[in-house]
Write an enzyme that holds these catalytic residues in place. Structure first.
Site, PDB file in Angstrom:
ATOM      1  N   HIS A 157      35.902  41.804  39.143  1.00  8.51           N
ATOM      2  CA  HIS A 157      37.259  41.400  39.435  1.00  8.51           C
ATOM      3  C   HIS A 157      37.839  42.142  40.644  1.00  8.51           C
ATOM      4  O   HIS A 157      39.050  42.207  40.812  1.00  8.51           O
ATOM      5  CB  HIS A 157      38.161  41.602  38.210  1.00  8.51           C
ATOM      6  CG  HIS A 157      37.614  40.942  36.984  1.00  8.51           C
ATOM      7  ND1 HIS A 157      36.826  41.624  36.096  1.00  8.51           N
ATOM      8  CD2 HIS A 157      37.680  39.668  36.546  1.00  8.51           C
ATOM      9  CE1 HIS A 157      36.443  40.795  35.129  1.00  8.51           C
ATOM     10  NE2 HIS A 157      36.944  39.599  35.382  1.00  8.51           N
ATOM     11  N   GLY A 158      36.949  42.743  41.440  1.00  3.86           N
ATOM     12  CA  GLY A 158      37.379  43.306  42.710  1.00  3.86           C
ATOM     13  C   GLY A 158      38.168  44.590  42.632  1.00  3.86           C
ATOM     14  O   GLY A 158      39.233  44.723  43.240  1.00  3.86           O
TER      15      GLY A 158
END
Lengths: 199, 261, 436
Positions: A157-158
């Site tokens: 999810h970065g």
């Protein structure tokens, strides 16, 4: 029995009072309380059986990591309690980058000094599990994406972590967790054992 | 009528529970026709537990005598805490044993000193090797042997002290031995114990009788390590249930007191 | 009576639910007001006790299944890991292991109660058949559960019992191969037994619900075997029988606990602590005690009957033993239910119990061993008498005694029989004539 029936008969629904009623209520209460307590205690073995068993706990004992083959700028991953532990031998530039970051810029403010052992500042030991939802961040191998801050980057999810393993950007709420560890000597770290002068 | 039924039910329950309460640990009547004499053990009875000193002596007998042929693969070194050994002693004992492992760098098979978390290593790599080294006989694993034999520890003691001269007319093949307690009497295991076979640290005279008794106790512990915890909990549970039975009986009497019956 | 539109007797949240899903009305009606004959004795506790045991078995089984590994190389050690390393694992395992025996004790007493007091008779035939179905399901579940620890008795018990099906003509071998999922009892067999062992208790639970529904349609039998005629013959189930059942359950739990904590392996067999060895059959393959009479019936048919060979005959006899039990409602021709009023049949029923105990001993011992050395009578010889008697009891004794026995006079009502007579002789009727 007969006298009880005579005294109360069919009217024992609520019209009675005094010793008889008290004695009966007391009996019901005691029986109810005993059953509830006994039942509650009996449930515990069932719940407890799902906690880690003795062999699982024993297998989760400390692991020794030999740091001799590790060169500056490199990282190794070791398993402890079934999870990856990241050990990175940081370059001077990486340490400085971590130390110069103002605490105000951090999502989960913590100094780099709090996250390493004094005298062994070059080694960063963190649990390699993103604090967002449990993925393993990239950044251990040469050529991995390391994110904007040169530490680790979680592809799920970065989330971006810096060279101290602190969260800088992305959905993760906390810094990478520092596991209990201690240095047996300059080149051996024991993960899973709390050192005497733990920070 | 009610009372008679109650008495009958109570009698039936007592009949069922009686043998259960009287039964020794891990015991069942043997079907082999060999009478095994019951011994006095520290764990006999409702409150009986293990004698840690005896278990420690029994452990040394296992380590120095039995372990050369018999595995104990369900028991871990960490379990030796039950015998009264402290952390350092357990570590020291474990490090005397080597266990197979893989070299984490090369993947080669290696051996390393055991850790408390390891289970006891087997003396042979596999059952085929064990048979090959023992004239075709397979030395059984001893982890649950005290529960896997009728008469339990009594049988183990009888077997270990049962090496006697074969009666006249009984032909004992070469490489086999005569044992009074063994079913069929012809056993492949050579007499394992002799006076002074193990030197006890606590100075207990190491007679065959004592060695057999101690190692049988140790094997009983190995088979049933939760025995003490089990009995202690059992006393509490049964006392609780007896009180609860009394209360529920009183409630039942009370409930029925306003009905003619 | 109570139509669907009738407002609930409950108020508040309970009432809200009850108007939409009448569980509370049902409980109120079936477990509170439900009129139960006032003269139950303690034999009537064992239905509730069996239910408690089912719940205990399912609860312990679910947590044990979380730790168990159904693989031939790991099953034995995974059970021992439960005993050694899992928190309270020894307790859960011993509860489950001894619980099976206690469940069978409760159910066997429950069945005996039904036989003694004629609970199987009209109008409770279907209730009785559901009970026999429950027994068969329990036996299947217990058998497969015993295989799971993968000890010597597990393995060889599985082998012997699955081989029973090879007695079926023509397709027998195909069926056993299908049951095994291989050429012998092996890993596929263990896996499917584990799956079915987990499934069947839920089936049992469902059939128990049907059993209870069927009971509540016709109401309970009672020690007199006569139907309640007026409200004076009954009491509400709660609190009278809830209180009595509670006491019975606790007493039963004391016996259960005595086994679990002080003789956990008393009802087991030492050989099942030896890991399964497909190359070595134990000296005596003995099932768990609750199967011994059936096992004895199987083994006592060692002769060919007409065109049926001994092997098939034994299997048929074993399953036939359950079939005749299920047919009891039609085999018993007596109009009187309770043995209290059946002076002849009651002794035959006592004899049946003795017969079953004898069969138990036959099943536990090697067939060719002598009962008493020197007498020359073997266990098999006893089996040759006890096995046929079981069938004679159901197929001959039950119909004939029912026809010729003169029952004792029945009381007019439960209340008359139970309460002290107020002067004069108890009022009785003559034995009722046979029902149409």
């Amino acid at each position: 029995m007969a006298e009880t029936a005579g005294a109360h008969g069919a009217g024992s629904q609520g019209g009675d009072h005094g010793d008889e009623a008290t004695r009966r209520d007391f009996l019901y209460l005691t029986a109810g309380a005993f059953t509830v307590i006994g039942g509650a205690v009996a449930i515990w073995p069932f719940i407890n059986s799902m906690n880690p068993s003795a062999d699982v706990l024993a297998a989760g004992g400390p692991v020794d990591v030999d740091l001799t083959p590790l060169e500056e700028g490199q990282a190794i991953t070791v398993m402890w309690r079934g999870e990856p532990m990241f050990v990175r031998y940081r370059t001077q530039a990486e340490i400085e980058a971590a130390r110069e970051t103002p605490l105000d810029d951090l999502i989960d403010p913590q100094t780099d000094e709090e996250r390493v052992k004094p005298g062994h500042e070059q080694y960063l030991v963190v649990r390699g599990i993103c604090t967002h939802l449990g993925c393993v961040p990239l950044g251990q191998r040469q050529g991995d994406e390391r994110g904007e801050y040169g530490g680790w980057y979680c592809p799920c999810h970065g989330s971006h972590y810096d060279t101290s393993g602190r969260i800088r950007r992305g959905p993760a709420p906390m810094n990478l967790i520092v596991p209990p560890y201690t240095f047996a000597d300059d080149k051996t770290v024991v993960i899973g054992e709390e050192g005497e002068a733990a920070a | 009528m009610k009372r008679i039924t109650l008495a009958a039910v109570a009698a039936a329950l007592a009949l069922a529970a009686g043998p259960a309460m009287a039964a020794e640990e891990g015991q069942q009547a043997s079907g082999h026709g060999v009478e095994i004499a019951a011994q006095d053990w520290s764990w006999d009875g409702i409150f009986g537990g293990f004698d840690q000193q005896q278990l420690q002596r029994g452990y040394y007998v296992y380590e120095q005598v039995c372990a050369s042929c018999h595995s104990l693969e369900l028991v871990a070194f960490r379990n030796l805490h039950d015998l009264g050994f402290n952390d350092e002693q357990v570590q020291a004992i474990a490090s005397n044993w080597t266990v197979p492992d893989l070299d984490q760098e090369t993947g080669q098979a290696i051996t390393r000193p055991a850790l408390p978390a390891d289970r006891f290593p087997s003396p042979f790599p596999n059952p085929i090797a064990a048979r090959f080294a023992n004239n075709g006989a397979l030395p059984p694993d001893l982890s649950v042997i005290a529960k896997a034999r009728a008469d339990g520890a009594d049988y183990l003691y009888a077997l270990l002290t049962g090496y006697v001269d074969a009666p006249q007319g009984v032909d004992v093949p070469v490489g086999k031995y005569y044992n009074a307690a063994f079913p069929g009497h012809i056993i492949s295991m050579p007499p394992p114990l002799s006076d002074g076979r193990v030197e006890y640290i606590d100075g207990t005279p190491a007679t065959v009788d004592q060695l057999a008794r101690d190692v049988s106790a140790f094997l009983m512990w190995a088979a049933e390590p939760a025995l003490v915890e089990r009995k202690e909990l059992g006393v509490k549970v049964i006392l609780f249930l007896i009180v609860l039975a009394g209360i529920t009986y009183a409630v039942k009497r009370k409930v029925w007191s306003d009905v003619e019956h | 009576m109570s139509g669907p539109s009738q407002p609930s007797q409950f108020t508040g949240a309970v009432g809200w639910i009850d108007r939409r899903l009448p569980v509370f009305s049902y409980l109120e009606k079936e477990y509170r007001q439900f009129p139960a004959p006032r003269n139950f004795n303690y034999f009537w506790n064992f239905g509730a006790i069996a239910t408690v045991m089912l719940v205990v078995m399912m609860a312990t089984g679910i947590v044990l299944a979380m730790q168990y590994t159904p693989h031939v190389d790991m099953a034995f050690n995974s059970v021992e890991r439960i005993m050694r390393d899992v928190n309270n694992g020894w307790l859960l395992r011993y509860l489950h292991m001894n619980g099976a025996s206690m469940f069978f004790i409760a159910v066997y007493i429950h069945i005996f109660r039904g036989l003694w007091y004629g609970s199987y008779k009209q109008p409770r035939e279907l209730l009785w058949i559901l009970g026999v179905v429950l027994l068969v399901l329990m036996m299947a579940t217990a058998f497969m559960g015993y295989v799971l620890p993968w000890g010597q008795m597990s393995f060889w018990g599985a082998k012997v019992i699955t081989n029973l099906f090879s007695a079926i003509p023509l397709v027998g071998d195909s069926i056993t191969t299908w049951l095994w999922g291989g050429f012998t009892v092996d890993n596929p067999t263990l896996n499917r037994f584990f799956s079915l062992h987990y499934l069947l208790p839920f089936v049992i639970f469902g059939v128990v619900i049907l059993h209870v529904i069927a009971l509540h349609v016709v109401g309970s039998n009672n020690p007199l075997g006569i139907d309640p005629k007026s409200p004076r013959d009954t009491v509400p189930f709660h609190p009278y029988y809830t209180a009595k059942d509670s006491f019975g359950i606790v007493v039963f739990l004391i016996v259960y606990a005595a086994f679990v904590f002080f003789a956990p392996n008393f009802m087991g067999h030492p050989d099942n602590y030896i890991p399964a060895d497909p190359l070595l059959t134990p000296a005596h393959i003995v099932p768990e005690w609750y199967f011994l009479p059936f096992y004895a019936i199987l083994r006592s048919v060692d002769f060919d009957i007409w065109f049926i060979d001994a092997k098939l005959g034994g299997v048929l006899a074993m399953f036939g033993a359950l079939v005749v039990l299920a047919l009891a409602p039609w085999l018993d021709r007596s109009p009187v239910r309770s043995c209290r009023f059946r002076p002849v049949y009651r002794w035959f029923l006592v004899l049946l119990v003795i017969d079953l105990i004898a069969l138990g001993y036959v099943g536990a011992n090697a067939p060719d061993d002598e009962i008493l050395s020197g007498l020359g009578i073997t266990w098999l010889d006893l089996g040759h008498i006890a096995m046929p008697w079981y069938f004679i009891h159901f197929l001959v004794v039950m119909p004939l005694v029912g026809k010729f026995e003169r029952p004792l006079p029945l009381p007019l009502s439960i209340r008359d029989a139970v309460l002290p007579t107020r002067g004069g002789a108890p009022m009785t009727t003559a034995a009722p004539s046979k029902q149409a």
